[in-house]
Design a protein around this motif. Structure first.
Motif, short mmCIF file in Angstrom:
data_model
loop_
_atom_site.label_atom_id
_atom_site.label_comp_id
_atom_site.label_asym_id
_atom_site.label_seq_id
_atom_site.Cartn_x
_atom_site.Cartn_y
_atom_site.Cartn_z
N SER A 147 65.47 21.98 12.73
CA SER A 147 66.85 21.37 12.95
C SER A 147 68.30 22.33 13.11
O SER A 147 68.94 22.70 14.10
CB SER A 147 66.50 20.57 13.48
OG SER A 147 65.01 19.96 14.38
N VAL A 148 68.30 21.62 11.98
CA VAL A 148 69.89 21.88 11.76
C VAL A 148 70.15 23.46 11.40
O VAL A 148 71.13 23.58 12.32
CB VAL A 148 70.45 21.01 10.09
CG1 VAL A 148 71.27 21.76 9.85
CG2 VAL A 148 70.11 19.59 10.26
N ALA A 161 62.65 17.94 7.06
CA ALA A 161 61.94 16.85 8.18
C ALA A 161 63.43 17.62 8.92
O ALA A 161 62.98 18.36 10.07
CB ALA A 161 61.95 15.86 8.08
N LYS A 162 64.48 17.68 8.54
CA LYS A 162 65.53 17.76 9.59
C LYS A 162 66.27 19.45 9.83
O LYS A 162 67.09 19.90 10.21
CB LYS A 162 66.91 16.73 10.07
CG LYS A 162 66.51 15.44 9.59
CD LYS A 162 67.20 14.50 9.33
CE LYS A 162 67.90 13.39 8.27
NZ LYS A 162 68.73 12.82 7.51
N CYS A 200 57.59 10.49 5.83
CA CYS A 200 59.04 10.07 5.56
C CYS A 200 58.56 8.54 5.66
O CYS A 200 59.68 8.04 5.05
CB CYS A 200 59.75 10.51 6.32
SG CYS A 200 60.63 11.81 6.28
N SER A 223 63.46 13.57 4.01
CA SER A 223 64.32 13.03 5.41
C SER A 223 65.38 14.78 5.85
O SER A 223 65.47 14.78 6.55
CB SER A 223 65.07 12.17 5.13
OG SER A 223 65.93 11.75 4.79
N VAL A 278 68.74 15.64 16.10
CA VAL A 278 67.41 16.47 15.64
C VAL A 278 66.01 16.05 15.83
O VAL A 278 66.13 15.03 15.77
CB VAL A 278 68.15 16.79 14.40
CG1 VAL A 278 69.47 17.37 14.33
CG2 VAL A 278 68.08 16.69 13.30
N THR A 279 65.40 17.08 16.11
CA THR A 279 64.02 17.24 16.09
C THR A 279 63.41 16.74 14.65
O THR A 279 64.17 17.90 14.69
CB THR A 279 63.71 17.83 16.30
OG1 THR A 279 63.62 19.15 16.59
CG2 THR A 279 63.66 17.09 18.73
N VAL A 280 62.23 15.45 14.74
CA VAL A 280 61.42 16.48 13.58
C VAL A 280 60.23 16.07 13.39
O VAL A 280 59.56 16.09 14.03
CB VAL A 280 61.99 14.59 12.13
CG1 VAL A 280 61.65 14.68 11.01
CG2 VAL A 280 63.79 14.00 11.97
N GLN A 331 56.39 16.05 9.13
CA GLN A 331 57.36 15.61 7.77
C GLN A 331 57.18 13.99 8.23
O GLN A 331 58.31 13.19 7.28
CB GLN A 331 58.16 16.82 8.55
CG GLN A 331 58.28 17.81 7.45
CD GLN A 331 58.05 17.79 6.29
OE1 GLN A 331 58.54 17.71 5.57
NE2 GLN A 331 57.57 19.49 5.99
N GLU A 332 57.72 13.87 9.64
CA GLU A 332 58.02 12.35 9.93
C GLU A 332 57.24 11.44 9.11
O GLU A 332 57.59 10.24 8.81
CB GLU A 332 58.12 12.18 11.34
CG GLU A 332 58.48 10.89 11.79
CD GLU A 332 58.67 10.47 13.55
OE1 GLU A 332 58.80 9.40 13.60
OE2 GLU A 332 57.91 11.46 14.61
#
Length: 159
Positions: A127-128, A123-124, A80, A120, A70-72, A76-77
């Motif tokens: 995408s999820v 952040a995902k 993290c 995390s 998935v992209t983050v 947010q990255e």
């Protein structure tokens, strides 16, 4: 339980006194005990079905596990990465400390670890959510069960 059978258990106070061995302590009521267990189990059987995992597994399809990249989100990255950096620094300092300072540093390390897990997940989450929607649209009649731990992640998935 009251929503399932309004008159079966009575009020919270009556329930805890009769079934939880409620005792007044210096901090208020302690309702962590058990009393009248046979009667409680008998009443619970009227509103609950208890099944063993082994009995239910025969009815479920096999578990499928997939790793899906998935992209983050970049902001947010970075958050993290900062949390992980802070966590590593805190963990490194724990070895050099003793007593209350070591306890505080260890507690801070655990807090940072939980914050990193949560961040995390956040952040995902977008995408999820996109993946789940795409999968459901293309799956026809299939269903999916999604588990989550952090409320912020579940809130994002719900939107």
């Amino acid at each position: 339980l009251n929503s399932l059978a309004l008159d079966l258990f009575g009020s919270y106070t009556a329930f805890t006194k009769h079934f939880c061995n409620a005792r007044r302590s210096r901090f208020g009521w302690d309702v962590s005990g058990l009393s009248n267990a046979d009667e409680l189990h008998s009443k619970l059987r009227q509103v609950m079905i208890r099944r063993l995992k082994a009995d239910v597994l025969k009815e479920l399809p096999p578990k499928q596990r997939s790793m899906i990249p998935v992209t983050v989100d970049k902001s947010q990255e970075q958050e993290c990465r900062q949390l992980l950096q802070d966590l590593n620094q805190t963990k490194a300092s724990v070895a050099d400390l003793v007593g209350g300072d070591a306890f505080s540093a260890n507690f801070e390390a655990k807090r940072l670890l939980m914050a990193a897990y949560q961040q995390s997940g956040i952040a995902k989450a977008h995408s999820v959510a996109t993946f789940l929607l795409d999968w459901l649209e293309g799956s026809g009649t299939q269903k999916i069960l999604v588990f989550g731990h952090h409320l912020q992640v579940l809130d994002i998935l719900e939107k």
